[in-house]
Design an enzyme around this catalytic site. Structure first.
Site, PDB file in Angstrom:
ATOM      1  N   LEU A 101     -40.225 -54.551   6.914  1.00  0.00           N
ATOM      2  CA  LEU A 101     -39.192 -54.694   6.066  1.00  0.00           C
ATOM      3  C   LEU A 101     -38.697 -56.043   6.077  1.00  0.00           C
ATOM      4  O   LEU A 101     -38.830 -56.945   6.930  1.00  0.00           O
ATOM      5  CB  LEU A 101     -37.894 -54.010   6.630  1.00  0.00           C
ATOM      6  CG  LEU A 101     -37.949 -52.321   6.547  1.00  0.00           C
ATOM      7  CD1 LEU A 101     -36.788 -51.770   7.290  1.00  0.00           C
ATOM      8  CD2 LEU A 101     -38.201 -51.618   5.384  1.00  0.00           C
ATOM      9  N   ASP A 102     -38.241 -56.482   4.758  1.00  0.00           N
ATOM     10  CA  ASP A 102     -37.974 -57.912   4.447  1.00  0.00           C
ATOM     11  C   ASP A 102     -36.708 -57.952   5.412  1.00  0.00           C
ATOM     12  O   ASP A 102     -35.928 -57.079   5.885  1.00  0.00           O
ATOM     13  CB  ASP A 102     -37.341 -58.034   3.187  1.00  0.00           C
ATOM     14  CG  ASP A 102     -38.727 -57.986   2.291  1.00  0.00           C
ATOM     15  OD1 ASP A 102     -39.736 -58.018   2.670  1.00  0.00           O
ATOM     16  OD2 ASP A 102     -38.402 -57.854   0.925  1.00  0.00           O
ATOM     17  N   LYS A 103     -36.383 -59.479   5.826  1.00  0.00           N
ATOM     18  CA  LYS A 103     -35.479 -59.646   6.748  1.00  0.00           C
ATOM     19  C   LYS A 103     -33.929 -59.217   6.224  1.00  0.00           C
ATOM     20  O   LYS A 103     -33.211 -58.547   7.188  1.00  0.00           O
ATOM     21  CB  LYS A 103     -35.279 -61.446   6.856  1.00  0.00           C
ATOM     22  CG  LYS A 103     -34.104 -61.808   7.732  1.00  0.00           C
ATOM     23  CD  LYS A 103     -34.098 -63.294   7.362  1.00  0.00           C
ATOM     24  CE  LYS A 103     -32.980 -64.043   8.373  1.00  0.00           C
ATOM     25  NZ  LYS A 103     -32.821 -65.321   8.373  1.00  0.00           N
TER      26      LYS A 103
END
Length: 320
Positions: free
Chosen positions: A149-151
């Site tokens: 997942l993106d930050k």
């Protein structure tokens, strides 16, 4: 140290599929750029071949490559919101702002750091403590993170504690058997209540850190449904049919309704200038190692979503 593995091509693949592309896209051993760095060599049906060799169903592959240089991960006792955990894997509700895997400028505070600490505890080893220089505690263990997942994306993510579990879970992602559902608050109101966005996605030619819809690239499909809308915003449910990098963010921008708070694909919003990326991994359906039935893991709506929804209900009024 060289690593070798044998494979039989059992799936149906395109007639013009090169060996290096098959290794990257079907076996997912490593990326195309890593193939050269890892000095990959191959035999097909017992004969030495070049990586440009076309492969076909039924071929027997013998692959050998150099092992990666150890990437040291520092175990850290970081609190996690755990949905499910056993000896094989862990499902987490990731907080917004947490990086998944260490990289340049992010060696501490990542999900991988936290997972390694937990694994050491499971092995009844004493985790290191104190400052890095006092107690390095570094290792070449590679966190079994199955997907990313993106930050700034929060929500459900799964990781494995052993190689066999990692392979079992990864195969489901590769075969697109995993069902993922996201929630997002987007700018504007889509013309249709539900639909799909179907494009090709590639790296942006003007900025290699970004992705964009392009005539040539990787096929990507996203299904969406408007759950609630206001005058200038909508709450949407998203189901990715493919797993391309930044897919949901790129697709919603392409649709003309970027995700609120997206610093890369969106724009500054005068009503919510401090909003972070309003994208949340709501649920994940997957079969766990040792089980035959699919399990569904979900997380509640984040507080940051609830606050914006409350403000929109108060100032704009819902329209559905």
């Amino acid at each position: 140290m060289p690593v070798s593995r044998n494979f039989k091509i059992e799936e149906i693949i395109p007639q013009d599929m090169r060996l290096d592309r098959y290794v990257s896209e079907f076996l997912r051993l490593f990326s195309r750029s890593q193939i050269k760095a890892r000095n990959l060599k191959a035999k097909i049906n017992g004969k030495d071949v070049k990586l440009s060799r076309i492969v076909k169903q039924g071929d027997m592959l013998d692959l050998i490559w150099d092992d990666a240089q150890p990437f040291h991960i520092i175990p850290e006792d970081i609190p996690l919101d755990i949905i499910r955990e056993d000896d094989r894997c862990i499902v987490i509700n990731k907080a917004q702002g947490m990086v998944v895997h260490p990289g340049a400028g992010n060696r501490r505070g990542t999900l991988a750091n936290a997972l390694y600490f937990r694994m050491l505890n499971k092995l009844s080893e004493t985790p290191p403590c104190g400052k890095i220089e006092d107690s390095p505690g570094e290792t070449n263990w590679r966190a079994g993170i199955v997907h990313r997942l993106d930050k700034e994306t929060s929500g459900v993510i799964i990781a494995a504690y052993d190689d066999e579990a990692h392979a079992f879970l990864s195969r489901q992602f590769k075969d697109r058997k995993v069902k993922k559902k996201y929630m997002a608050i987007v700018c504007g109101k889509p013309n249709e209540i539900k639909g799909r966005i179907e494009t090709f996605i590639a790296r942006d030619a003007r900025d290699r850190k970004r992705f964009a819809v392009a005539p040539r690239g990787k096929y990507a499909i996203t299904f969406y449904k408007v759950i609630k809308s206001w005058k200038n915003y909508s709450l949407v449910s998203l189901r990715p049919g493919t797993g391309r990098t930044h897919q949901l963010r790129v697709h919603l921008k392409f649709m003309g309704h970027p995700i609120l708070g997206d610093p890369v694909y969106g724009y500054s919003d005068k009503n919510f200038p401090c909003a972070g990326l309003m994208l949340h991994s709501k649920s994940l359906a997957i079969t766990l190692p040792g089980e035959t039935q699919e399990s569904i893991f979900s997380s509640s709506m984040p507080e940051r979503f609830l606050k914006i929804i409350e403000k929109l209900d108060r100032t704009e009024g819902a329209h559905g």
